[in-house]
Motif scaffolding. Structure first.
Motif, PDB file in Angstrom:
ATOM      1  N   GLY A  89       0.830  -1.260  -0.242  1.00 51.87           N
ATOM      2  CA  GLY A  89       0.032  -0.022  -0.006  1.00 51.87           C
ATOM      3  C   GLY A  89       0.797   1.348  -0.053  1.00 51.87           C
ATOM      4  O   GLY A  89       0.352   2.177   0.538  1.00 51.87           O
ATOM      5  N   MET A  90       2.013   1.312  -0.523  1.00 52.32           N
ATOM      6  CA  MET A  90       2.803   2.283  -0.654  1.00 52.32           C
ATOM      7  C   MET A  90       2.041   3.529  -1.158  1.00 52.32           C
ATOM      8  O   MET A  90       1.782   3.340  -2.693  1.00 52.32           O
ATOM      9  N   ILE A  92       1.616   7.815  -2.063  1.00 56.92           N
ATOM     10  CA  ILE A  92       2.045   9.208  -1.853  1.00 56.92           C
ATOM     11  C   ILE A  92       0.761   9.923  -2.918  1.00 56.92           C
ATOM     12  O   ILE A  92       0.394   9.796  -4.069  1.00 56.92           O
ATOM     13  N   ARG A  97       3.860  14.157  -5.104  1.00 56.91           N
ATOM     14  CA  ARG A  97       4.748  13.267  -5.652  1.00 56.91           C
ATOM     15  C   ARG A  97       6.050  13.805  -6.118  1.00 56.91           C
ATOM     16  O   ARG A  97       6.221  14.966  -6.354  1.00 56.91           O
ATOM     17  N   ARG A  98       7.174  12.926  -6.253  1.00 55.36           N
ATOM     18  CA  ARG A  98       8.466  13.225  -6.657  1.00 55.36           C
ATOM     19  C   ARG A  98       8.900  14.296  -5.690  1.00 55.36           C
ATOM     20  O   ARG A  98       9.638  15.326  -6.629  1.00 55.36           O
ATOM     21  N   ARG A  99       8.601  14.316  -4.574  1.00 53.65           N
ATOM     22  CA  ARG A  99       9.237  15.110  -3.510  1.00 53.65           C
ATOM     23  C   ARG A  99       9.799  14.268  -2.570  1.00 53.65           C
ATOM     24  O   ARG A  99      10.244  15.050  -1.383  1.00 53.65           O
ATOM     25  N   GLY A 100      10.204  13.198  -2.851  1.00 49.98           N
ATOM     26  CA  GLY A 100      11.058  12.537  -1.694  1.00 49.98           C
ATOM     27  C   GLY A 100      10.244  11.791  -0.781  1.00 49.98           C
ATOM     28  O   GLY A 100      10.702  11.093   0.263  1.00 49.98           O
ATOM     29  N   GLY A 101       8.796  11.915  -0.898  1.00 50.67           N
ATOM     30  CA  GLY A 101       7.914  11.088  -0.112  1.00 50.67           C
ATOM     31  C   GLY A 101       8.288   9.833  -0.022  1.00 50.67           C
ATOM     32  O   GLY A 101       8.246   9.074   1.393  1.00 50.67           O
ATOM     33  N   LEU A 102       8.239   8.898  -1.138  1.00 56.28           N
ATOM     34  CA  LEU A 102       8.701   7.323  -0.836  1.00 56.28           C
ATOM     35  C   LEU A 102       9.735   7.231  -0.283  1.00 56.28           C
ATOM     36  O   LEU A 102       9.986   6.080   0.510  1.00 56.28           O
ATOM     37  N   THR A 103      10.704   8.106  -0.638  1.00 55.11           N
ATOM     38  CA  THR A 103      12.105   7.841  -0.453  1.00 55.11           C
ATOM     39  C   THR A 103      12.191   7.959   1.328  1.00 55.11           C
ATOM     40  O   THR A 103      12.729   7.100   1.919  1.00 55.11           O
ATOM     41  N   SER A 127       4.038  -2.217  -7.945  1.00 54.37           N
ATOM     42  CA  SER A 127       3.029  -1.612  -8.862  1.00 54.37           C
ATOM     43  C   SER A 127       3.633  -1.552 -10.230  1.00 54.37           C
ATOM     44  O   SER A 127       2.936  -1.649 -11.240  1.00 54.37           O
ATOM     45  N   GLU A 128       4.851  -0.769 -10.346  1.00 53.08           N
ATOM     46  CA  GLU A 128       5.581  -0.580 -11.275  1.00 53.08           C
ATOM     47  C   GLU A 128       6.952  -1.164 -11.185  1.00 53.08           C
ATOM     48  O   GLU A 128       7.398  -0.819 -10.144  1.00 53.08           O
ATOM     49  N   TYR A 132      11.534   0.271  -7.375  1.00 54.25           N
ATOM     50  CA  TYR A 132      12.175  -0.104  -5.998  1.00 54.25           C
ATOM     51  C   TYR A 132      13.720  -0.706  -6.067  1.00 54.25           C
ATOM     52  O   TYR A 132      14.324  -0.915  -4.957  1.00 54.25           O
ATOM     53  N   ARG A 134      16.053   1.081  -6.712  1.00 49.63           N
ATOM     54  CA  ARG A 134      17.009   2.050  -5.921  1.00 49.63           C
ATOM     55  C   ARG A 134      16.990   2.239  -4.468  1.00 49.63           C
ATOM     56  O   ARG A 134      17.595   2.877  -3.947  1.00 49.63           O
TER      57      ARG A 134
HETATM   58  C1  LIG Z   1       4.838  -2.343  -2.508  1.00 45.79           C
HETATM   59  C2  LIG Z   1       3.821  -1.335  -3.057  1.00 45.79           C
HETATM   60  O1  LIG Z   1       2.964  -0.833  -2.198  1.00 45.79           O
HETATM   61  S1  LIG Z   1       3.683  -0.876  -4.870  1.00 45.79           S
HETATM   62  C3  LIG Z   1       2.830   0.627  -4.944  1.00 45.79           C
HETATM   63  C4  LIG Z   1       3.501   1.862  -5.189  1.00 45.79           C
HETATM   64  N1  LIG Z   1       2.257   2.848  -5.356  1.00 45.79           N
HETATM   65  C5  LIG Z   1       1.933   3.099  -6.212  1.00 45.79           C
HETATM   66  O2  LIG Z   1       1.944   2.735  -7.671  1.00 45.79           O
HETATM   67  C6  LIG Z   1       0.772   4.208  -6.124  1.00 45.79           C
HETATM   68  C7  LIG Z   1       0.793   5.472  -6.966  1.00 45.79           C
HETATM   69  N2  LIG Z   1       2.047   6.185  -6.979  1.00 45.79           N
HETATM   70  C8  LIG Z   1       2.507   6.831  -5.928  1.00 45.79           C
HETATM   71  O3  LIG Z   1       1.785   6.915  -4.870  1.00 45.79           O
HETATM   72  C9  LIG Z   1       3.812   7.351  -5.854  1.00 45.79           C
HETATM   73  O4  LIG Z   1       4.124   7.720  -7.237  1.00 45.79           O
HETATM   74  C10 LIG Z   1       4.862   6.604  -5.456  1.00 45.79           C
HETATM   75  C11 LIG Z   1       4.425   5.874  -4.139  1.00 45.79           C
HETATM   76  C12 LIG Z   1       5.100   5.260  -6.248  1.00 45.79           C
HETATM   77  C13 LIG Z   1       6.094   7.302  -5.576  1.00 45.79           C
HETATM   78  O5  LIG Z   1       6.229   8.235  -4.497  1.00 45.79           O
HETATM   79  P1  LIG Z   1       6.998   9.637  -4.846  1.00 45.79           P
HETATM   80  O6  LIG Z   1       6.813  10.306  -3.326  1.00 45.79           O
HETATM   81  O7  LIG Z   1       6.578  10.316  -5.927  1.00 45.79           O
HETATM   82  O8  LIG Z   1       8.606   9.148  -4.793  1.00 45.79           O
HETATM   83  P2  LIG Z   1       9.985   9.972  -4.631  1.00 45.79           P
HETATM   84  O9  LIG Z   1       9.762  11.252  -4.589  1.00 45.79           O
HETATM   85  O10 LIG Z   1      10.258   9.410  -3.148  1.00 45.79           O
HETATM   86  O11 LIG Z   1      10.772   9.324  -5.804  1.00 45.79           O
HETATM   87  C14 LIG Z   1      11.904   8.633  -5.320  1.00 45.79           C
HETATM   88  C15 LIG Z   1      12.504   8.167  -6.779  1.00 45.79           C
HETATM   89  O12 LIG Z   1      11.353   7.209  -7.283  1.00 45.79           O
HETATM   90  C16 LIG Z   1      11.385   7.720  -8.703  1.00 45.79           C
HETATM   91  N3  LIG Z   1      10.186   7.230  -8.968  1.00 45.79           N
HETATM   92  C17 LIG Z   1       8.784   7.730  -8.154  1.00 45.79           C
HETATM   93  N4  LIG Z   1       7.642   6.994  -8.728  1.00 45.79           N
HETATM   94  C18 LIG Z   1       8.418   6.289  -9.753  1.00 45.79           C
HETATM   95  C19 LIG Z   1       7.508   5.325 -10.819  1.00 45.79           C
HETATM   96  N5  LIG Z   1       6.344   5.047 -10.798  1.00 45.79           N
HETATM   97  N6  LIG Z   1       8.296   4.869 -11.784  1.00 45.79           N
HETATM   98  C20 LIG Z   1       9.863   5.132 -11.681  1.00 45.79           C
HETATM   99  N7  LIG Z   1      10.367   5.935 -10.818  1.00 45.79           N
HETATM  100  C21 LIG Z   1       9.627   6.275  -9.790  1.00 45.79           C
HETATM  101  C22 LIG Z   1      11.564   9.130  -8.514  1.00 45.79           C
HETATM  102  O13 LIG Z   1      11.515   9.665  -9.828  1.00 45.79           O
HETATM  103  C23 LIG Z   1      12.751   9.482  -7.812  1.00 45.79           C
HETATM  104  O14 LIG Z   1      13.935   9.226  -8.299  1.00 45.79           O
HETATM  105  P3  LIG Z   1      15.511   9.728  -8.254  1.00 45.79           P
HETATM  106  O15 LIG Z   1      15.457   9.001  -6.769  1.00 45.79           O
HETATM  107  O16 LIG Z   1      16.305   9.102  -9.187  1.00 45.79           O
HETATM  108  O17 LIG Z   1      14.890  11.245  -8.091  1.00 45.79           O
END
Ligand SMILES: CC(=O)SCCNC(=O)CCNC(=O)[C@H](O)C(C)(C)COP(=O)(O)OP(=O)(O)OC[C@H]1O[C@@H](n2cnc3c(N)ncnc32)[C@H](O)[C@@H]1OP(=O)(O)O
Length: 408
Positions: A89-90, A92, A97-103, A127-128, A132, A134
């Protein structure tokens, strides 16, 4: 709130959620995954999983995301049971998004998992596939999506026993639990389940779309049928939720039962192991058109314990130099020593390495489904000593492809 420079503080901060906040996170996650859960569905989820570990991501005290790290147990090579933090359920919210929340979230979860010392590995289904690696996760198992035409024939000489029955089953039915418990303890990548997981998997919350059950004394199949009738007649699709068999006879008989259902044009399974035995049973081997993709991603959180948690196929001694950006306690040189009984231990050393790799590659290798030679050919693993690398590769490999059949 503006900071000392007068700018608004735009940082996203992750921290553990308390029980009251988990309900708020559930609403955030539902929106992120485009769901609209009713109050009952929300309550059921919280009753089942509210006691698991959740972290939230906050922007100026507003909850904008989060994720869970559920306590599961996974089967590792050698039928070893290993606790794992299952990330799920990860989320943001779209505006943040793309502001370091998932990181921030993954860091907080990995730090806490290591500190608690209960789970040497973290696992997830992505999901994509671009997200992960990184964070140090590697693809440990792969899955095939197959589509088999109705009535597809087996190769000649493969018998079935006619012991399959169509029944109604509750999530705690021993006809499901007993075969699953037996098989999941043997098959690498399978997860142990309690009543909460069974209820979730069997869709106990969706009374309008209950699955069908075919049971055999040594196995079962759970499936759904999408009815379809057109100008040419019936063209229904069977989607198999899971088929579990403790013996080859049960496996063949359950598959034969599904393949022979009248009115069915196609039997679909979204996730089977790449070496699913059905692919060898059919007389037309090309019919299922398997489509490969990633399945389970594994993150080694505590290297020393993770490498000691499985058994290996043969004795070997190797020094690995490991990089780990997020979990620096794993970084450095480790001697992996596998004894003749397949047990192993890992210790930090200063000796010259036989191989160099990132922690994500170690995660990819851990379940025995990824070949060291493949990673070396891709250039992500650097082999210094080819002889040791060959022995290590053989020690890591499993007889059958590992696979995680469950969506969590
Ligand atoms: C195990 C699971 O739960 S899988 C489910 C994942 N969740 C989803 O798919 C739901 C929809 N998506 C989201 O909620 C968000 O886009 C997330 C959680 C996937 C990413 O959250 P963000 O806060 O945008 O990620 P964050 O800003 O920390 O990005 C970290 C890095 O990952 C990269 N990244 C983030 N999302 C993606 C993506 N979908 N595909 C490829 N790269 C990505 C970013 O560009 C960034 O790269 P960098 O370190 O080179 O700068």
């Amino acid at each position: 709130m503006p900071d000392s420079t007068g700018r608004a503080d735009d940082r996203l901060v992750a921290r553990r959620l308390d029980a009251d906040e988990i309900a708020d996170f559930h609403d955030v996650a539902a929106a992120v995954f485009f769901n609209r859960p009713g109050p009952q569905e929300r309550r059921r989820y919280l009753d089942r999983f509210g006691s698991e570990r959740f972290h939230g991501v906050f922007h100026r005290e507003r909850l904008v995301g989060g994720g869970g790290a559920f306590a599961r147990t996974i089967t590792l090579p050698g039928e070893r049971q290993c606790p794992a933090a299952a990330m799920t359920g990860m989320s943001i919210t779209a505006t943040h998004r793309r502001r370091g929340g998932l990181t921030a979230l993954v860091r907080a979860q990995l730090d806490e998992t290591y500190r608690r010392g209960e789970q040497p590995i973290s696992i997830l289904l992505a999901s994509e596939s671009g997200i992960y690696r990184r964070f140090g996760y590697g693809i440990a198992t792969r899955q095939a999506r197959i589509r088999v035409p109705g009535r597809a024939a087996f190769r000649p000489g493969l018998d079935t026993d006619g012991l399959v029955d169509e029944v109604e089953c509750a999530p705690d039915d021993p006809r499901l639990l007993l075969p699953y418990t037996e098989v999941s303890a043997q098959r690498t990548g399978w997860l142990q389940r309690d009543h909460r997981h069974w209820a979730q998997i069997l869709g106990a919350d969706a009374p309008d779309d209950p699955p069908r059950f075919a049971v055999h004394p040594q196995g079962y199949a759970v499936y759904r049928v999408a009815p379809a009738f057109n100008d040419l007649g019936a063209a229904c699709t069977v989607t198999v939720v899971e088929l579990v068999a403790a013996t080859p006879q049960a496996y063949r008989s359950l598959w034969r039962h599904l393949l022979d259902l009248d009115l069915v044009a196609e039997i679909a399974v979204d996730s089977v192991a790449p070496d699913e035995p059905l692919l060898d049973l059919l007389s037309d081997l090309r019919a299922p058109r398997p489509q490969l993709s990633d399945n389970l991603w594994v993150r080694v959180v505590d290297l020393e314990r993770a490498l000691g948690a499985r058994r290996y196929a043969r004795p070997v001694e190797a020094v690995l130099e490991v990089t780990d950006r997020l979990c620096p306690w794993n970084q450095g040189r480790w001697r992996l020593r596998v004894e003749s009984d397949g047990t192993a231990n890992a210790h930090p050393v200063t000796a010259a390495p036989h191989l160099r790799m990132d922690i994500a590659d170690l995660g990819a290798l851990l379940l025995g489904g990824t070949r060291l030679g493949t990673l070396a050919a891709a250039g992500t693993v650097d082999i210094v000593d080819r002889g040791v690398a060959r022995d290590l590769s053989a020690a890591f490999l499993e007889d059958r492809e590992p696979h995680c059949p469950e969506i969590f």
